[in-house]
Design a protein around this motif. Structure first.
Motif, mmCIF file in Angstrom:
data_model
loop_
_atom_site.group_PDB
_atom_site.id
_atom_site.type_symbol
_atom_site.label_atom_id
_atom_site.label_comp_id
_atom_site.label_asym_id
_atom_site.label_seq_id
_atom_site.Cartn_x
_atom_site.Cartn_y
_atom_site.Cartn_z
ATOM 1 N N PHE A 100 1.107 -1.325 -0.033
ATOM 2 C CA PHE A 100 0.048 0.089 0.115
ATOM 3 C C PHE A 100 0.767 1.378 -0.017
ATOM 4 O O PHE A 100 0.549 2.371 -0.433
ATOM 5 C CB PHE A 100 -1.018 -0.101 1.131
ATOM 6 C CG PHE A 100 -2.010 -0.849 0.984
ATOM 7 C CD1 PHE A 100 -2.200 -1.756 -0.095
ATOM 8 C CD2 PHE A 100 -3.159 -1.094 2.216
ATOM 9 C CE1 PHE A 100 -3.431 -2.242 -0.276
ATOM 10 C CE2 PHE A 100 -4.152 -2.106 1.930
ATOM 11 C CZ PHE A 100 -4.276 -2.716 0.770
ATOM 12 N N MET A 105 -1.197 4.369 -1.285
ATOM 13 C CA MET A 105 -2.629 4.327 -0.388
ATOM 14 C C MET A 105 -2.579 5.101 0.754
ATOM 15 O O MET A 105 -1.606 4.788 1.528
ATOM 16 C CB MET A 105 -2.799 2.699 -0.219
ATOM 17 C CG MET A 105 -4.307 2.712 0.407
ATOM 18 S SD MET A 105 -5.714 2.795 -0.221
ATOM 19 C CE MET A 105 -5.735 1.328 -1.162
ATOM 20 N N ALA A 137 -9.796 3.628 -1.885
ATOM 21 C CA ALA A 137 -9.443 3.511 -3.202
ATOM 22 C C ALA A 137 -10.482 4.221 -4.305
ATOM 23 O O ALA A 137 -10.057 4.936 -4.869
ATOM 24 C CB ALA A 137 -9.110 2.196 -3.838
ATOM 25 N N MET A 144 -6.459 3.991 -8.588
ATOM 26 C CA MET A 144 -6.016 3.242 -7.141
ATOM 27 C C MET A 144 -6.773 1.933 -6.903
ATOM 28 O O MET A 144 -6.140 0.904 -6.251
ATOM 29 C CB MET A 144 -6.463 4.490 -6.207
ATOM 30 C CG MET A 144 -5.887 3.741 -4.887
ATOM 31 S SD MET A 144 -4.357 3.660 -4.645
ATOM 32 C CE MET A 144 -3.518 5.315 -4.426
ATOM 33 N N LEU A 148 -4.890 -1.420 -6.128
ATOM 34 C CA LEU A 148 -5.098 -2.269 -4.786
ATOM 35 C C LEU A 148 -5.465 -3.808 -5.161
ATOM 36 O O LEU A 148 -5.120 -4.369 -4.441
ATOM 37 C CB LEU A 148 -6.559 -1.302 -4.235
ATOM 38 C CG LEU A 148 -7.218 -2.160 -3.083
ATOM 39 C CD1 LEU A 148 -6.264 -2.651 -1.788
ATOM 40 C CD2 LEU A 148 -8.563 -1.656 -2.868
#
Length: 239
Positions: A100, A105, A137, A144, A148
């Motif tokens: 992440f 993230m 996300a 994103m 992920l």
């Protein structure tokens, strides 16, 4: 016609209801496990030594030494399983956090910690861990969400194919292929409970049957007059 449309909607509603029922059932089981496991662990740690003593007192004196040996080995196996599970959970937490961080993230350490805690429950645990990450996300950007999914898939593959079988195999002295086979079989037979309890259950059964076979060999050798027909004791020497 209208009949086909009505049947389609009936099937769709039935499928959705079935899915919701299954999810609620699984979620209820998970919540019960989260609530009850700490209490069970507390009492096992507090009064764990009383149970083996009570079992031995219930047995005839001649069987107590063998029972003591089986219970000690079972205790070591359970301890090894718990240690292995903790190592697997820590590995998943570290991999998720690093992954992440790489994709940028938000709240990577917090999401990694959540993945570590919930990883002890197969199937449902990862679903609970990934839900907040998916929400973050989606809010961040569609791309994103793709990143992920890539990170999560890689983590699950590495854990399922390498980390869990290797760590559990070495801590419990069970071959990694056997670990995978036991998980698949127990999962198909007993669902989530089978996956959670399959490996420790197999480890305990292995201890019991190993000791029973050893006792059977001793008994057979005692009653077999021909020494050439005796079981051989395999002694492994360290190189």
């Amino acid at each position: 016609g209208l009949g086909n449309i009505g049947q389609f909607f009936t099937d769709a509603v039935g499928g959705i209801a079935s899915g919701i029922t299954s999810f609620i059932s699984a979620l209820t089981g998970f919540i019960l496990a989260i609530v009850t496991v700490p209490f069970i662990l507390f009492y096992l740690l507090k009064d764990g030594e009383k149970l083996p003593r009570m079992i031995k007192k219930m047995l005839p004196p001649r069987l107590r030494d063998d029972a003591d040996s089986i219970l000690n080995d079972a205790d070591h196996q359970i301890g090894a399983y718990i240690q292995g599970q903790i190592l697997v959970a820590i590995s998943i937490g570290i991999m998720v956090t690093i992954g992440f961080y790489i994709i940028g993230m938000d709240y990577a350490p917090l999401l990694g910690a959540l993945a570590m805690i919930t990883s002890v429950v197969p199937y449902l645990g990862p679903l609970i861990a990934i839900t907040p990450a998916v929400i973050i996300a989606i809010v961040t950007s569609p791309f994103m969400l793709v990143k992920l999914a890539a990170v999560w898939t890689i983590v699950q593959l590495i854990d399922g194919k390498f980390i869990s079988p290797q760590i559990m195999g070495k801590s419990l002295r069970i071959h990694p292929i056997t670990i995978i086979f036991v998980l698949l079989t127990a999962g198909s037979l007993f669902g989530v409970a089978g996956v959670v309890l399959g490996i420790p259950g197999y480890a305990l059964l292995k201890v019991v049957f190993t000791h029973l076979f050893k006792l059977l060999k001793l008994r057979y050798n005692n009653y077999e007059p021909d020494s050439a027909m005796h079981y051989e004791d395999v002694v492994q020497t360290k190189k």
